[in-house]
Scaffold this motif. Structure first.
Motif, PDB file in Angstrom:
ATOM      1  N   SER A 132      -4.449   1.512   8.671  1.00  0.00           N
ATOM      2  CA  SER A 132      -3.820   0.897   7.509  1.00  0.00           C
ATOM      3  C   SER A 132      -2.840   1.838   6.824  1.00  0.00           C
ATOM      4  O   SER A 132      -1.930   1.393   6.125  1.00  0.00           O
ATOM      5  CB  SER A 132      -4.885   0.455   6.499  1.00  0.00           C
ATOM      6  OG  SER A 132      -5.478   1.571   5.843  1.00  0.00           O
TER       7      SER A 132
ATOM      8  N   GLN B 145     -12.207  -0.118   1.439  1.00  0.00           N
ATOM      9  CA  GLN B 145     -11.321  -1.155   1.961  1.00  0.00           C
ATOM     10  C   GLN B 145     -12.113  -2.311   2.565  1.00  0.00           C
ATOM     11  O   GLN B 145     -11.884  -3.482   2.238  1.00  0.00           O
ATOM     12  CB  GLN B 145     -10.398  -0.575   3.035  1.00  0.00           C
ATOM     13  CG  GLN B 145      -9.278   0.314   2.536  1.00  0.00           C
ATOM     14  CD  GLN B 145      -8.444   0.844   3.700  1.00  0.00           C
ATOM     15  OE1 GLN B 145      -8.860   0.814   4.856  1.00  0.00           O
ATOM     16  NE2 GLN B 145      -7.243   1.320   3.387  1.00  0.00           N
TER      17      GLN B 145
ATOM     18  N   LEU C 101      -3.894  -4.694   1.212  1.00  0.00           N
ATOM     19  CA  LEU C 101      -3.973  -4.709   2.670  1.00  0.00           C
ATOM     20  C   LEU C 101      -3.503  -6.022   3.280  1.00  0.00           C
ATOM     21  O   LEU C 101      -3.450  -6.157   4.505  1.00  0.00           O
ATOM     22  CB  LEU C 101      -5.420  -4.445   3.113  1.00  0.00           C
ATOM     23  CG  LEU C 101      -5.992  -3.078   2.734  1.00  0.00           C
ATOM     24  CD1 LEU C 101      -7.489  -3.036   3.008  1.00  0.00           C
ATOM     25  CD2 LEU C 101      -5.282  -1.964   3.477  1.00  0.00           C
TER      26      LEU C 101
ATOM     27  N   HIS D 297      -7.946   0.936  -3.671  1.00  0.00           N
ATOM     28  CA  HIS D 297      -7.206  -0.241  -3.253  1.00  0.00           C
ATOM     29  C   HIS D 297      -8.077  -1.056  -2.309  1.00  0.00           C
ATOM     30  O   HIS D 297      -9.050  -0.556  -1.740  1.00  0.00           O
ATOM     31  CB  HIS D 297      -5.891   0.147  -2.572  1.00  0.00           C
ATOM     32  CG  HIS D 297      -6.080   1.064  -1.404  1.00  0.00           C
ATOM     33  ND1 HIS D 297      -6.146   2.440  -1.520  1.00  0.00           N
ATOM     34  CD2 HIS D 297      -6.232   0.806  -0.081  1.00  0.00           C
ATOM     35  CE1 HIS D 297      -6.328   2.984  -0.338  1.00  0.00           C
ATOM     36  NE2 HIS D 297      -6.387   2.008   0.555  1.00  0.00           N
ATOM     37  N   GLY D 298      -7.708  -2.334  -2.171  1.00  0.00           N
ATOM     38  CA  GLY D 298      -8.521  -3.216  -1.343  1.00  0.00           C
ATOM     39  C   GLY D 298      -7.720  -4.337  -0.730  1.00  0.00           C
ATOM     40  O   GLY D 298      -6.585  -4.142  -0.289  1.00  0.00           O
TER      41      GLY D 298
ATOM     42  N   THR E  18     -12.335   6.063   1.656  1.00  0.00           N
ATOM     43  CA  THR E  18     -11.336   5.052   1.335  1.00  0.00           C
ATOM     44  C   THR E  18     -11.496   3.855   2.263  1.00  0.00           C
ATOM     45  O   THR E  18     -11.410   2.699   1.830  1.00  0.00           O
ATOM     46  CB  THR E  18      -9.923   5.632   1.472  1.00  0.00           C
ATOM     47  OG1 THR E  18      -9.840   6.863   0.769  1.00  0.00           O
ATOM     48  CG2 THR E  18      -8.884   4.672   0.946  1.00  0.00           C
TER      49      THR E  18
ATOM     50  N   TYR F 258      -6.178  -8.182   8.602  1.00  0.00           N
ATOM     51  CA  TYR F 258      -6.212  -6.959   7.804  1.00  0.00           C
ATOM     52  C   TYR F 258      -6.348  -5.752   8.724  1.00  0.00           C
ATOM     53  O   TYR F 258      -7.308  -5.655   9.494  1.00  0.00           O
ATOM     54  CB  TYR F 258      -7.396  -6.973   6.828  1.00  0.00           C
ATOM     55  CG  TYR F 258      -7.448  -8.196   5.950  1.00  0.00           C
ATOM     56  CD1 TYR F 258      -6.704  -8.270   4.782  1.00  0.00           C
ATOM     57  CD2 TYR F 258      -8.242  -9.286   6.301  1.00  0.00           C
ATOM     58  CE1 TYR F 258      -6.735  -9.398   3.973  1.00  0.00           C
ATOM     59  CE2 TYR F 258      -8.295 -10.417   5.502  1.00  0.00           C
ATOM     60  CZ  TYR F 258      -7.535 -10.476   4.345  1.00  0.00           C
ATOM     61  OH  TYR F 258      -7.575 -11.594   3.546  1.00  0.00           O
TER      62      TYR F 258
ATOM     63  N   LEU G  58       0.815  -1.218   0.000  1.00  0.00           N
ATOM     64  CA  LEU G  58       0.000   0.000   0.000  1.00  0.00           C
ATOM     65  C   LEU G  58       0.851   1.271   0.000  1.00  0.00           C
ATOM     66  O   LEU G  58       0.435   2.306  -0.527  1.00  0.00           O
ATOM     67  CB  LEU G  58      -0.924  -0.006   1.222  1.00  0.00           C
ATOM     68  CG  LEU G  58      -1.890   1.171   1.382  1.00  0.00           C
ATOM     69  CD1 LEU G  58      -2.806   1.290   0.168  1.00  0.00           C
ATOM     70  CD2 LEU G  58      -2.705   1.029   2.658  1.00  0.00           C
TER      71      LEU G  58
ATOM     72  N   VAL H  39      -7.305  -1.994   8.677  1.00  0.00           N
ATOM     73  CA  VAL H  39      -8.063  -1.148   7.760  1.00  0.00           C
ATOM     74  C   VAL H  39      -8.267   0.229   8.373  1.00  0.00           C
ATOM     75  O   VAL H  39      -7.926   0.472   9.522  1.00  0.00           O
ATOM     76  CB  VAL H  39      -9.434  -1.787   7.428  1.00  0.00           C
ATOM     77  CG1 VAL H  39      -9.260  -3.140   6.758  1.00  0.00           C
ATOM     78  CG2 VAL H  39     -10.290  -1.916   8.699  1.00  0.00           C
TER      79      VAL H  39
END
Length: 463
Positions: A381, A396, A367, A362-363, A392, A375, A345, A377
């Motif tokens: 993140s 995510q 991550l 992004h996803g 965002t 994860y 990221l 988030v």
């Protein structure tokens, strides 16, 4: 499931027993944090039919938001509500607030987060602080069979829970940056009373600042919000200290800002500085704090060794926050050595290259860590990057929930439309002063002074 959205407490114990026999999929997904991004994650998991449990250290939904409940955000309601959360709420009879109204933190809780937390029912547990995460029977070194072991979550009360996956939306609100320059605490910093960013200057904390000389350190919107509030106190003397050579970035785009309320914030702040109501100290690198009979002496020492000093009654630190990954120290994390985000990221959010409006969608792929199923988030993140936006975070968790449901096509179909506003940070050295990094997942760029003129607006940079 209990109600619409998750397992009740009685269902957790059988699931844990099943996991010991290899039934990892029978365990819930554990979400850490019940702020906007954490509750959005729960909503997406609920829509996917996945059992989940939300653990919140505070005693209410949006507990960190409540700390700045008096502050109004820049983006209107229509940009602050996650799509899955909206669908669940509306199915339960909830009516959305005025889409064009700019809510305060308290209104964000009362009109959205509290109803969502209530709807999710016993799947959201309050007063549960996560202190450590590991794999059941595995420390960080042991590999064979690791992927099939459930996550082990230890809480402050000594309780241990098991999970198939973890979505860590705990944010950064409890780990503020130090006041000192160069990333190190200033000498004497721990011995002086320093106030956190965004005190309720015109409300509960008024007596602390009225008629006093206050130093505000930081170049972001949290600092600007506080400065404008202090300017309304009769007899208050105000000094603003920043490391940069000018305050141009804080003043922002003015009338050209995509969010008018934020543009007005910078315009008003500039006017107070130019009129002398607020004294601006450029190139101020906090080095030492010393209590004296006349208040607190704050000394700056710049990179050349030159010093300047000021004595004040109160010091407010608006220098931002940083992530604390200590609860996951036994997991295998691949963190970027500069930002503290995932390595994948980091180049997408690097404030040396991106503003909040230019961060690409992004996803789950960006991550992911070497530890499958964990994860981080939301604002956590992003590590130290100040380019995070609540929208965002919503994208995510939509992606992560889809991946956990096995829908990889949806998980990788990441989309985000964030118009550039020209006022987001682009310098890492100054970025740490800009961000607020709230555990709720709201960036510093969202905050507006609680002034009568800042009541409506539009645009979608930071909502």
């Amino acid at each position: 499931m209990s109600g619409c959205c998750g397992p009740n407490t009685a269902e957790l114990e059988p699931a844990a027993s099943a996991a010991s026999d290899g039934g990892l999929e029978q365990l819930p997904v554990v979400v850490i944090g019940a702020g906007p991004v954490g509750l959005a994650a729960a909503a997406h998991l609920a829509e996917r039919g996945l059992d989940f449990l939300v653990l919140e250290a505070g005693n209410q939904a949006g507990a960190s938001v409540a700390q700045w409940g008096h502050v109004r955000v820049f983006s209107p309601w229509k940009y602050n509500i996650d799509a899955a959360a909206r669908r669940l709420l509306e199915a339960g009879g909830w009516s959305a607030p005025d889409p064009d109204w700019l809510p305060t933190g308290a209104e964000l809780i009362d009109g959205y987060l509290a109803p969502l937390g209530k709807l999710l029912g016993p799947a959201v547990r309050f007063g549960v602080k996560v202190t450590a995460i590991s794999r059941l029977g595995y420390d960080r070194v042991r590999t064979n069979g690791r992927d099939q072991a459930p996550f082990l979550i230890r809480t402050g009360s000594g309780e241990e829970l098991r999970a198939r996956a973890i979505i860590d939306a705990s944010g950064t609100y409890t780990s503020p940056n130090v006041l000192g320059a160069s990333g190190l605490p200033a000498y004497g910093e721990s011995e002086v009373s320093i106030d956190d960013a965004l005190p309720d200057v015109l409300g509960a904390d008024r007596d602390r600042y009225a008629g006093k000389h206050t130093l505000v350190v930081g170049a972001g919107h949290s600092a600007a919000t506080t400065l404008l509030a202090l300017a309304q106190l009769e007899g208050a003397q105000i000094t603003w200290a920043i490391r940069a050579g000018s305050a141009g970035r804080t003043y922002g785009g003015g009338a050209a800002d995509a969010l008018p309320a934020r543009g007005a914030l910078g315009t008003r702040l500039r006017a107070h500085v130019e009129s002398g109501r607020i004294t601006l100290l450029n190139g101020f690198f906090t080095h030492r704090l010393t209590p004296t009979g006349r208040g607190v002496e704050v000394v700056s020492r710049d990179p050349s060794g030159a010093e300047q000093a000021i004595t004040v009654d109160q010091v407010i630190s608006a220098t931002g926050y940083r992530p604390d990954h200590s609860i996951a120290s036994e997991l295998r994390l691949d963190l970027d050595p500069i930002l503290g985000s995932t390595r994948a990221l980091a180049p997408l959010i690097d404030p040396n290259e991106h503003s909040c409006g230019t961060v690409p969608a992004h996803g789950v792929d960006e991550l992911s860590h070497p530890e499958p199923g964990y994860y981080a988030v939301g604002v956590k993140s992003y590590g130290r990057a100040p380019t995070f936006l609540m929208a965002t975070g919503y994208e995510q968790v939509r992606s992560v929930a889809a991946a956990l449901a096995g829908d990889w096509e949806a998980a990788r179909d990441v989309q985000l439309d964030l118009p550039e506003t020209g006022v987001c940070s682009s310098g890492l050295a100054e970025a740490q002063e800009q961000r607020v990094g709230l555990a709720t997942g709201i960036s510093g760029g969202l905050l507006a002074a609680p002034l009568p003129l800042v009541t409506v607006g539009g645009g979608n940079c930071c909502g």
